[in-house]
Design a protein around this motif. Structure first.
Motif, PDB file in Angstrom:
ATOM      1  N   GLN A   1       0.759  -1.059   0.095  1.00  0.00           N
ATOM      2  CA  GLN A   1      -0.050  -0.101  -0.045  1.00  0.00           C
ATOM      3  C   GLN A   1       0.897   1.169   0.090  1.00  0.00           C
ATOM      4  O   GLN A   1       0.597   2.223  -0.760  1.00  0.00           O
ATOM      5  N   GLU A   2       1.868   1.230   0.801  1.00  0.00           N
ATOM      6  CA  GLU A   2       2.704   2.362   0.678  1.00  0.00           C
ATOM      7  C   GLU A   2       3.603   2.519  -0.550  1.00  0.00           C
ATOM      8  O   GLU A   2       3.817   3.715  -0.975  1.00  0.00           O
ATOM      9  N   MET A   3       3.852   1.479  -1.025  1.00  0.00           N
ATOM     10  CA  MET A   3       4.541   1.629  -2.588  1.00  0.00           C
ATOM     11  C   MET A   3       3.509   2.132  -3.483  1.00  0.00           C
ATOM     12  O   MET A   3       4.050   3.216  -4.268  1.00  0.00           O
ATOM     13  N   ASP A   4       2.240   1.769  -3.489  1.00  0.00           N
ATOM     14  CA  ASP A   4       1.277   2.435  -4.341  1.00  0.00           C
ATOM     15  C   ASP A   4       1.255   3.922  -4.013  1.00  0.00           C
ATOM     16  O   ASP A   4       1.246   4.799  -5.262  1.00  0.00           O
ATOM     17  N   VAL A   5       1.212   4.515  -3.115  1.00  0.00           N
ATOM     18  CA  VAL A   5       1.146   5.918  -2.714  1.00  0.00           C
ATOM     19  C   VAL A   5       2.408   6.569  -3.028  1.00  0.00           C
ATOM     20  O   VAL A   5       2.414   7.512  -3.728  1.00  0.00           O
ATOM     21  N   ASP A   6       3.427   5.852  -2.897  1.00  0.00           N
ATOM     22  CA  ASP A   6       4.812   6.563  -3.190  1.00  0.00           C
ATOM     23  C   ASP A   6       4.897   6.603  -4.857  1.00  0.00           C
ATOM     24  O   ASP A   6       5.550   7.539  -5.423  1.00  0.00           O
ATOM     25  N   LYS A   7       4.529   5.637  -5.534  1.00  0.00           N
ATOM     26  CA  LYS A   7       4.611   5.574  -6.703  1.00  0.00           C
ATOM     27  C   LYS A   7       3.854   6.707  -7.508  1.00  0.00           C
ATOM     28  O   LYS A   7       4.185   7.266  -8.429  1.00  0.00           O
ATOM     29  N   GLU A   8       2.469   6.967  -6.944  1.00  0.00           N
ATOM     30  CA  GLU A   8       1.645   7.948  -7.380  1.00  0.00           C
ATOM     31  C   GLU A   8       2.453   9.357  -7.072  1.00  0.00           C
ATOM     32  O   GLU A   8       2.250  10.241  -7.934  1.00  0.00           O
ATOM     33  N   SER A   9       3.068   9.528  -6.126  1.00  0.00           N
ATOM     34  CA  SER A   9       3.802  10.580  -5.538  1.00  0.00           C
ATOM     35  C   SER A   9       4.856  10.908  -6.760  1.00  0.00           C
ATOM     36  O   SER A   9       5.266  11.938  -7.168  1.00  0.00           O
ATOM     37  N   ILE A  10       5.657   9.612  -7.069  1.00  0.00           N
ATOM     38  CA  ILE A  10       6.624  10.103  -7.976  1.00  0.00           C
ATOM     39  C   ILE A  10       6.060  10.408  -9.411  1.00  0.00           C
ATOM     40  O   ILE A  10       6.618  11.035 -10.032  1.00  0.00           O
ATOM     41  N   ILE A  11       4.948   9.968  -9.901  1.00  0.00           N
ATOM     42  CA  ILE A  11       4.653  10.106 -11.142  1.00  0.00           C
ATOM     43  C   ILE A  11       4.012  11.600 -11.049  1.00  0.00           C
ATOM     44  O   ILE A  11       4.114  12.403 -12.101  1.00  0.00           O
ATOM     45  N   LYS A  12       3.417  11.772 -10.029  1.00  0.00           N
ATOM     46  CA  LYS A  12       2.709  13.484  -9.821  1.00  0.00           C
ATOM     47  C   LYS A  12       4.223  14.339  -9.783  1.00  0.00           C
ATOM     48  O   LYS A  12       3.836  15.574 -10.415  1.00  0.00           O
ATOM     49  N   SER A  13       5.039  14.059  -9.197  1.00  0.00           N
ATOM     50  CA  SER A  13       6.383  14.995  -9.028  1.00  0.00           C
ATOM     51  C   SER A  13       6.889  15.185 -10.408  1.00  0.00           C
ATOM     52  O   SER A  13       7.284  16.388 -10.760  1.00  0.00           O
ATOM     53  N   LEU A  14       7.122  14.102 -11.295  1.00  0.00           N
ATOM     54  CA  LEU A  14       7.655  14.150 -12.697  1.00  0.00           C
ATOM     55  C   LEU A  14       6.647  15.002 -13.487  1.00  0.00           C
ATOM     56  O   LEU A  14       7.194  15.602 -14.372  1.00  0.00           O
ATOM     57  N   LYS A  15       5.274  14.642 -13.241  1.00  0.00           N
ATOM     58  CA  LYS A  15       4.503  15.673 -14.007  1.00  0.00           C
ATOM     59  C   LYS A  15       4.501  17.011 -13.924  1.00  0.00           C
ATOM     60  O   LYS A  15       4.628  17.909 -14.579  1.00  0.00           O
ATOM     61  N   ASP A  16       4.831  17.380 -12.444  1.00  0.00           N
ATOM     62  CA  ASP A  16       4.991  18.823 -12.053  1.00  0.00           C
ATOM     63  C   ASP A  16       6.124  19.401 -12.654  1.00  0.00           C
ATOM     64  O   ASP A  16       6.270  20.293 -13.035  1.00  0.00           O
ATOM     65  N   ILE A  17       7.129  18.510 -12.729  1.00  0.00           N
ATOM     66  CA  ILE A  17       8.462  19.124 -13.304  1.00  0.00           C
ATOM     67  C   ILE A  17       8.068  19.365 -14.674  1.00  0.00           C
ATOM     68  O   ILE A  17       8.656  20.328 -15.234  1.00  0.00           O
TER      69      ILE A  17
END
Lengths: 240, 76
Positions: A214-230
């Protein structure tokens, strides 16, 4: 032709000053070619005996050498990445495996673990092989570490300071934040892998695994979101 | 397989790419030097790099920066 250390470092001084003539470029070429035989040995061993797939870079580019000489107080003869290679593996467990294989395959190695001490967000493991007093640097990256590094390098084409903590502050902040998220994600990923290899029949371990996932899923979403922000920030800057 | 790449960092684009078989490394190195000398005479600052990989697919995976723009690299 064997170049003396004094001559190599004199060449480095010339490159640092920016006073480069044809003879300097030819001498640099000779120096880089002097790594050829050892480079071949290392890359072929990794390919054929270890069954890993490195992309080799038999010689660091002139522009990269000059930039490094400007950036650091290092002497040319001390540069440990004149020749090397890069391996990209699926995840951090595969990265650990590759490090172990390479470390066992050569007698004289040193390891620079940039996962523990990231360089301005850059995370990877560099294994430096020494043979006949020549150093060959093998970069081992996970897919996520590689994605981050390629992205950072591409942005650095336009703003060279980004890779070394002197570029656009907003982009740097976003990159470092993204690197931390990836680090957290990979640490959890490694724990899950460890647990999976130990046992999956124990109920407690199963629950722990589910929690990690579950933690991994949340973190993966954060990674993708950060990437899109950049990317969104980047597109405004019209970087190629 | 050996790849000789001339890359314009400011434009983020490959200027030239040449492919050689594994037995032609010495020739590729000579051409690299010729390109560097020529660029130096013209005061052009491009990155000239030799890479060797089992295939073009492999080199495009490990060195995406040369082949893709920012959005392509970020595409997951």
């Amino acid at each position: 032709m064997k170049l003396s250390k004094t001559r190599i470092d004199h060449l480095g001084d010339q490159l640092r000053k920016g006073t480069i003539g044809d003879s300097d470029l030819r001498t640099l070429d000779d120096y880089r070619r002097s790594f050829g035989q050892v480079y071949e040995t290392v890359v072929q061993t990794i390919r054929e005996k270890l069954q890993l797939e490195p992309t080799g870079r038999p010689a660091k580019s002139t522009s990269s050498i000059i930039e490094k000489l400007h950036r650091e107080s290092i002497r040319l003869s001390q540069m440990q990445d004149i020749a090397g290679g890069r391996i990209v593996v699926e995840n951090i467990a595969a990265q650990e495996h590759a490090i172990t294989l390479i470390s066992r395959a050569f007698d004289d190695i040193s390891i620079v673990d940039r996962r523990v001490n990231p360089s301005h967000g850059y995370r990877a493991v560099h294994v430096i092989v020494r043979i006949l007093d020549k150093l060959i640097e093998i970069q081992i990256r996970t897919v996520l570490q590689h994605l981050w590094a390629e992205f950072s390098e591409k942005l650095s084409d336009h703003d060279p300071g980004i890779k070394y903590g002197a570029g656009n502050r907003d982009i740097q902040y976003r990159l470092i934040n993204l690197s931390r998220i990836i680090s957290k994600f990979e640490n959890i990923e490694l724990k899950v892998t460890d647990l999976l290899t130990k046992s999956t029949t124990d109920e407690k371990i199963k629950l722990k695994l589910e929690s990690f996932q579950q933690e991994m899923d949340v973190d993966k979403e954060s990674i993708i979101k950060s990437l899109k922000d950049i990317i969104s920030f980047d597109s405004k800057k019209e970087i190629p | 397989m050996i790849f000789l790449i001339e890359y314009n960092r400011l434009q983020g684009k490959i200027v030239k790419i040449e492919r050689f078989d594994n037995l032609s490394r010495s020739r590729a190195e000579k051409i690299r030097l010729d390109i560097e000398l020529d660029l130096s005479h013209k005061l052009i600052n491009h990155e000239v790099v030799l890479l060797d990989a089992v295939s073009e697919k492999a080199v495009r995976r490990t060195h995406r920066r040369y082949f893709e723009n920012v959005s392509q690299i970020a595409a997951l």
